[in-house]
Scaffold this active site. Structure first.
Site, PDB file in Angstrom:
ATOM      1  N   CYS A   1      39.951  26.987  34.179  1.00 57.58           N
ATOM      2  CA  CYS A   1      40.153  28.377  33.765  1.00 57.58           C
ATOM      3  C   CYS A   1      39.905  29.396  34.859  1.00 57.58           C
ATOM      4  O   CYS A   1      40.062  30.597  34.630  1.00 57.58           O
ATOM      5  CB  CYS A   1      39.289  28.680  32.546  1.00 57.58           C
ATOM      6  SG  CYS A   1      39.535  27.495  31.203  1.00 57.58           S
TER       7      CYS A   1
ATOM      8  N   HIS B   1      34.891  37.156  30.846  1.00 58.08           N
ATOM      9  CA  HIS B   1      35.564  35.894  30.528  1.00 58.08           C
ATOM     10  C   HIS B   1      35.665  35.765  29.013  1.00 58.08           C
ATOM     11  O   HIS B   1      36.697  35.365  28.490  1.00 58.08           O
ATOM     12  CB  HIS B   1      34.805  34.724  31.149  1.00 58.08           C
ATOM     13  CG  HIS B   1      35.518  33.425  31.056  1.00 58.08           C
ATOM     14  ND1 HIS B   1      36.792  33.233  31.565  1.00 58.08           N
ATOM     15  CD2 HIS B   1      35.144  32.231  30.504  1.00 58.08           C
ATOM     16  CE1 HIS B   1      37.176  31.986  31.329  1.00 58.08           C
ATOM     17  NE2 HIS B   1      36.195  31.370  30.690  1.00 58.08           N
TER      18      HIS B   1
ATOM     19  N   HIS C   1      43.341  32.400  25.247  1.00 58.15           N
ATOM     20  CA  HIS C   1      42.783  31.894  26.508  1.00 58.15           C
ATOM     21  C   HIS C   1      43.884  31.126  27.221  1.00 58.15           C
ATOM     22  O   HIS C   1      44.250  30.023  26.819  1.00 58.15           O
ATOM     23  CB  HIS C   1      41.587  30.994  26.231  1.00 58.15           C
ATOM     24  CG  HIS C   1      40.806  30.648  27.463  1.00 58.15           C
ATOM     25  ND1 HIS C   1      41.306  30.812  28.745  1.00 58.15           N
ATOM     26  CD2 HIS C   1      39.562  30.143  27.629  1.00 58.15           C
ATOM     27  CE1 HIS C   1      40.409  30.426  29.626  1.00 58.15           C
ATOM     28  NE2 HIS C   1      39.328  30.013  28.970  1.00 58.15           N
TER      29      HIS C   1
END
Length: 395
Positions: free
Chosen positions: A159, A284, A318
């Site tokens: 990520c 995040h 995400h």
């Protein structure tokens, strides 16, 4: 030529929040969520997914190695910055253009279909090429499209991949290895990621609810954000990047935020900017129990409780390897427009978790209109692979 300063000159972006920068900005300003319920990528009840909901451009190359939806998504973002890229090629030459792309899925969706056919028929589709799932494939594809011959490779650090590509662009420019870089991230939906995160019990069956007492996990998304990055003074300045690797656990973050603290402080140090000068942090903010606990602790440790923060993942899902680039892109949209300023609202149920460190989440009912001059974007990945990017408004 060695570049002392680094500028994100142009942005191409596509995700669930919109098919270009203006759409993304408008939908975020309006607090509009476009996540779609789907059961196409897993067995079980439909889940909210951050899907790109438009027709993607056809691949202009005949070689079947490039025929992936991931490359189509990259191309959709690339077309938005094509004039700027072509101008850079004319200015510097194709050999001085680098391409660094972060991804975690590449063409795995096509491989899933090929494997399904192989299991049932002992053959794979004639159109399938194993190379399309290589992590370097999106970068190589873009080089083929533009005919560039500078440094070209992929980054796959889960990520943090897209943000890592942007930091890498900064280093290549400062080392004089190129004069302009196409950098960012792209990831598209596949069963591997949806079912994989479901097996970790990290996926929510509702729109994600970052930093809430009632948070249940992430929504998987897809998309791309690509920048043209150079020493030419236009767009938004990349002032600093900070990276760390706490290696606490294969999937869980270090609970006290040590790695996050280290990379945020490193970004501040790189930019020579004090913590109290940061106007906004794009968190995040995955809405998982452990990430939100760690990140709130780390943010409060460095910035206290007065710096505006929000997670934009309810808008995008995400997007994994593209997340760091897309979220940097949202910061870019905030900083590049000198006329119409906005701060992304933090969309949640406003149920405070008393176990989380207090941070200043942007209210959706009264979006702050402060002038945003410095923005920090956080990306924290599996294995404790962390990065923070610090962007600044052009004077």
């Amino acid at each position: 030529m060695i570049q002392e300063n680094c500028y994100l000159n142009a942005l191409g972006i596509i995700c669930a929040a919109g098919n270009n920068g203006q759409q993304v900005k408008s939908n975020i300003q309006a607090g509009k969520i476009n996540l779609l319920k789907s059961s196409d990528y897993h067995a079980g009840p439909a889940l909210p997914l951050g899907l790109v909901d438009c027709e993607l451009p056809p691949i202009p190359l005949a070689d079947k190695k490039w025929q992936s939806r991931n490359n189509q998504c990259a191309l959709a973002a690339l077309e938005q910055i094509r004039p700027a890229v072509e101008e850079a090629i004319n200015q510097f030459g194709s050999h001085r253009i680098a391409i660094i792309i972060g991804t975690s899925t590449s063409g795995i969706a096509e491989s899933e279909k090929a494997i399904e056919q192989w299991v049932s028929t002992d053959t794979v589709p004639d159109s399938y090429h194993y190379g399309l799932q290589e992590m370097g494939a999106p970068a190589q594809f873009i080089a083929e499209v533009f005919g560039t011959t500078g440094p070209t490779y992929g980054i796959s650090t889960a990520c943090s991949s897209g943000a890592k590509a942007i930091a890498t662009a900064q280093r290549l420019l400062s080392a004089g290895l190129c004069d302009a870089v196409i950098a960012g991230g792209v990831d598209t939906m596949c069963k591997l990621t949806v079912q994989g995160f479901s097996s970790l019990q990290a996926v929510s069956n509702e729109v994600c609810n970052p930093f809430s007492l009632n948070r249940k996990g992430i929504n998987i998304g897809e998309g791309a954000a690509l920048f043209l990055i150079s020493g030419n003074k236009s767009g938004v300045e990349l002032l600093g990047a900070g990276e760390s690797s706490d290696a606490h656990h294969i999937s869980a973050p270090e609970p006290n935020g040590a790695g996050a603290i280290k990379c945020m402080q490193a970004a501040l140090d790189d930019a020579q900017i004090a913590a109290n000068q940061i106007d906004y942090i794009n968190l995040h903010g995955t809405a998982t129990e452990l990430n939100d606990q760690m990140e709130s602790t780390a943010v409060q440790h460095i910035f206290g409780t007065n710096t505006l923060c929000s997670s934009t993942k309810p808008f995008t899902g995400h997007t994994l390897g593209a997340a760091g680039a897309i979220e940097a892109g949202i910061c870019w949209l905030m900083l590049a427009d000198k006329q119409q300023r906005f701060v992304p609202p933090h969309l949640w149920d406003e149920e405070v978790d008393p176990q989380l460190a207090s941070i200043k989440l942007v209210s959706k009912s009264s979006i702050e209109t402060n002038s945003i001059n410095y923005a920090l974007s956080n990306s924290f990945a599996f294995g404790g692979n962390n990065i923070s990017l610090l962007l600044g408004r052009m004077s």
